[in-house]
Design an enzyme around this catalytic site. Structure first.
Site, PDB file in Angstrom:
ATOM      1  N   SER A 136       0.814  -1.208   0.000  1.00  0.00           N
ATOM      2  CA  SER A 136       0.000   0.000   0.000  1.00  0.00           C
ATOM      3  C   SER A 136       0.853   1.265   0.000  1.00  0.00           C
ATOM      4  CB  SER A 136      -0.960  -0.032   1.190  1.00  0.00           C
ATOM      5  OG  SER A 136      -1.918   0.990   1.113  1.00  0.00           O
ATOM      6  N   ASP A 145      -2.423   6.450  -3.463  1.00  0.00           N
ATOM      7  CA  ASP A 145      -1.294   5.785  -2.815  1.00  0.00           C
ATOM      8  C   ASP A 145      -0.836   4.628  -3.697  1.00  0.00           C
ATOM      9  OD1 ASP A 145      -3.425   4.066  -2.410  1.00  0.00           O
ATOM     10  OD2 ASP A 145      -2.770   3.461  -0.410  1.00  0.00           O
ATOM     11  N   ASP A 202      -5.936   2.317  -3.248  1.00  0.00           N
ATOM     12  CA  ASP A 202      -7.167   2.251  -2.457  1.00  0.00           C
ATOM     13  C   ASP A 202      -7.408   3.526  -1.656  1.00  0.00           C
ATOM     14  OD1 ASP A 202      -5.247   1.941  -0.485  1.00  0.00           O
ATOM     15  OD2 ASP A 202      -6.063   0.079   0.334  1.00  0.00           O
TER      16      ASP A 202
END
Length: 445
Positions: free
Chosen positions: A100, A239, A243
């Site tokens: 992430s 990012d 998400d």
């Protein structure tokens, strides 16, 4: 208690702990045993742009094939895209190789069910139980097969565009789109261009090592500068795995997830399409709660993490929730947090309400909030430290009902997050710094 899974899958420094090729191979096998429909099932694999993604893709592939599961390789693809494609391919599960918003040295594994949801605790527990068993390869006649999907990006782009009315277009709008050198680099710019916007691209040259580095939603300074330099109407930052989303208005001012959540909620209410209360977290700004109250809609808080937001939305049949970090769930559009879809809902709201981004953000009075991350060498129960409990009580007495104090462990990193919110920024900063000092002292003991 889960041994391997955190609040959002498995994550850590590459080559350390369980984030190693041998463990990921075994994880693929265990997941195939649990999720692969007893052999002969189908699982999708996507990844972000980290250099280690190739290594872990191969390891997962080997483990899943050994369990008799067929694989569809999606290549670089956002986390929410994998959730969507898992549903449309009628697959048994989806897997994303990503850390992430973390730097390239980290990586991890996220899972989705056949419905595009995060896995229930019971399923994660079943995978962990399989990990304790010896790896047994199915007979050669039952080994899984691997196929690469060539049109995955195009499918997802069309899905994103379909989440706003076909009557809305963005002609005449100039947007800077910052893809964080991550998984949105080959989809997000196309979405906004195909809807009519003039797009200036930023962070679209991934090399395996530059994901989230000096760009993206965790480093929005580059986007703020680009919006001003280009004379753009606004900027959008994702990012590394797509998400999350943050925005920048035409003045170069950052717009966080709380403000974006408010804008979408206001638009849904105006259209008569709102259902249930808006769901935030313990980190959501008090100003968001007050602004939503003025609109006449309720607001509830959960623990930090999108899985808890989704649980609350499902329980109340709500449709909208999110975090200040920009992780926003539009449950009436998709099954998980999706940066591109959320950004489209904001742009559609500006169009529908005939307002500017900064104009709508002005309706949310943001209370001063200071967050300090204190790094740990190991996880600790802060409730067991009397001095920390005393320091929290002292901070609350000083705020005297005009603010909030929150200490929580990060679910993805070895950090304690110390947050103080109140009406006086100077006081909030002093209280937060003093409390963070006490936490540092006590965890070093």
């Amino acid at each position: 208690m889960r041994r391997y899974f955190g609040t959002d899958g498995i994550r850590g420094r590459v080559g350390e702990g369980i984030v190693t090729p041998d463990f990921v191979l075994k994880l693929g096998w265990a997941a195939g045993r649990v999720l692969g429909n007893g052999g002969g099932g189908k699982i999708l694999i996507g990844k972000d742009t980290r250099i280690s993604g190739y290594m872990f893709e191969s390891a997962l592939e080997a483990g899943l094939v050994a369990a008799g599961v067929d694989i569809r390789l999606l290549g670089p693809m956002t986390t929410p895209a994998v959730a969507y494609l898992t549903r449309t391919f009628r697959a048994d599960a989806g897997i994303v190789i990503t850390a992430s918003h973390n730097p390239y040295q980290d990586n991890g594994i996220k899972f989705f069910s056949a419905e595009g949801d995060k896995l229930p605790d019971a399923v994660e527990a079943a995978i962990e139980a399989e990990l304790e068993q010896p790896l047994r390869t199915v007979d050669s006649s039952a080994l899984g097969k691997v196929v690469r999907v060539g049109d995955a990006g195009g499918r997802y782009i069309e899905f994103c565009k379909g989440t706003i009315p076909s009557s809305i277009n963005f002609r005449g709008l100039k947007i800077v789109v910052d893809c964080a050198n991550g998984a949105t680099y080959n989809t997000a710019p196309h979405v906004f261009e195909e809807l009519g916007a003039s797009v200036v691209r930023l962070g679209v040259e991934p090399n395996g090592f530059n994901i989230n580095r000096d760009v993206g939603s965790t480093r929005p300074e580059a986007l703020c500068e680009a919006v001003l330099r280009e004379g753009a109407d606004l900027g959008i930052a994702f990012d590394g795995d797509g998400d999350r989303v943050l925005m920048v208005d035409s003045r170069g001012e950052l717009v966080d997830g709380d403000q974006l959540l408010y804008i979408i909620a206001k638009s849904r209410l105006a259209a008569g399409a709102m259902r249930g209360e808006v769901v935030g977290t313990l980190m959501s700004n008090l100003g968001l709660e007050h602004a939503l109250a003025r609109l006449g809609t309720g607001f509830v808080r959960t623990k930090v993490g999108d899985r808890y937001i989704m649980e609350a939305l499902k329980q109340a049949d709500g449709i909208l929730g999110g975090e200040p970090s920009g992780h926003i769930i539009c449950r009436d559009r998709t099954t998980t947090g999706d940066g591109i879809v959320s950004a489209l809902q904001v742009l559609a709201a500006l169009n529908r309400l005939d307002c500017s981004l900064d104009g709508l953000c002005a309706e949310v009075e943001r209370y001063p909030q200071v967050l300090i991350n204190v790094r740990l060498d190991r996880r600790r129960d802060l409730g067991e430290l009397p001095r920390v409990r005393e320091a929290v009580a002292e901070a609350e007495r000083e705020l005297d009902g005009s603010g909030r104090v929150l200490l929580r462990m990060s679910g993805t990193e070895p950090l304690v997050r110390v947050m103080v919110e109140g009406t006086d920024e100077g006081q909030v900063r002093r209280v937060c710094e003093r409390l963070a000092d006490v936490v540092r002292e006590q965890i070093a003991v």
